[in-house]
Design a protein around this motif. Sequence first.
Motif, short mmCIF file in Angstrom:
data_model
loop_
_atom_site.label_atom_id
_atom_site.label_comp_id
_atom_site.label_asym_id
_atom_site.label_seq_id
_atom_site.Cartn_x
_atom_site.Cartn_y
_atom_site.Cartn_z
N TRP A 36 0.83 -1.20 0.00
CA TRP A 36 0.00 0.00 0.00
C TRP A 36 0.87 1.26 0.00
N VAL A 37 1.79 1.29 -0.92
CA VAL A 37 2.78 2.37 -0.99
C VAL A 37 2.20 3.62 -1.65
N GLY A 38 2.67 4.71 -1.20
CA GLY A 38 2.32 5.98 -1.81
C GLY A 38 3.04 7.09 -1.06
N PRO A 39 3.54 8.05 -1.70
CA PRO A 39 3.50 8.27 -3.15
C PRO A 39 4.58 7.44 -3.87
N VAL A 40 4.20 6.84 -4.98
CA VAL A 40 5.09 5.97 -5.74
C VAL A 40 6.36 6.69 -6.18
N TYR A 43 9.23 6.56 -3.52
CA TYR A 43 9.90 5.27 -3.35
C TYR A 43 10.74 4.92 -4.57
N ILE A 51 6.74 -0.77 -9.22
CA ILE A 51 5.41 -1.30 -8.93
C ILE A 51 5.36 -2.74 -9.40
N VAL A 54 -0.85 -4.23 -8.16
CA VAL A 54 -1.76 -3.11 -7.95
C VAL A 54 -3.08 -3.66 -7.45
#
Length: 62
Positions: A36-40, A43, A51, A54
């Motif tokens: 649940w990463v953000g902001p891509v 990272y 990624i 999804v």
Amino acid sequence: MGTAPAAQGLGIGGVLLRRCLREQHAAGLSHTQIGWVGPVPFYATAAGARIERVFFLYQKNL
């Protein structure tokens, strides 16, 4: 992982991320997944992350 709004943009998050990844590598891990990463873009820039999966969250008001 998160950075206090007042400290965002100062590079603290990137330092913390890289330290965490270094410690995991030292512990023998060769891969890490961040769910649940953000902001891509953060990272991707800070750690070269990409990624892999999804998930979409759908909601319907009843």
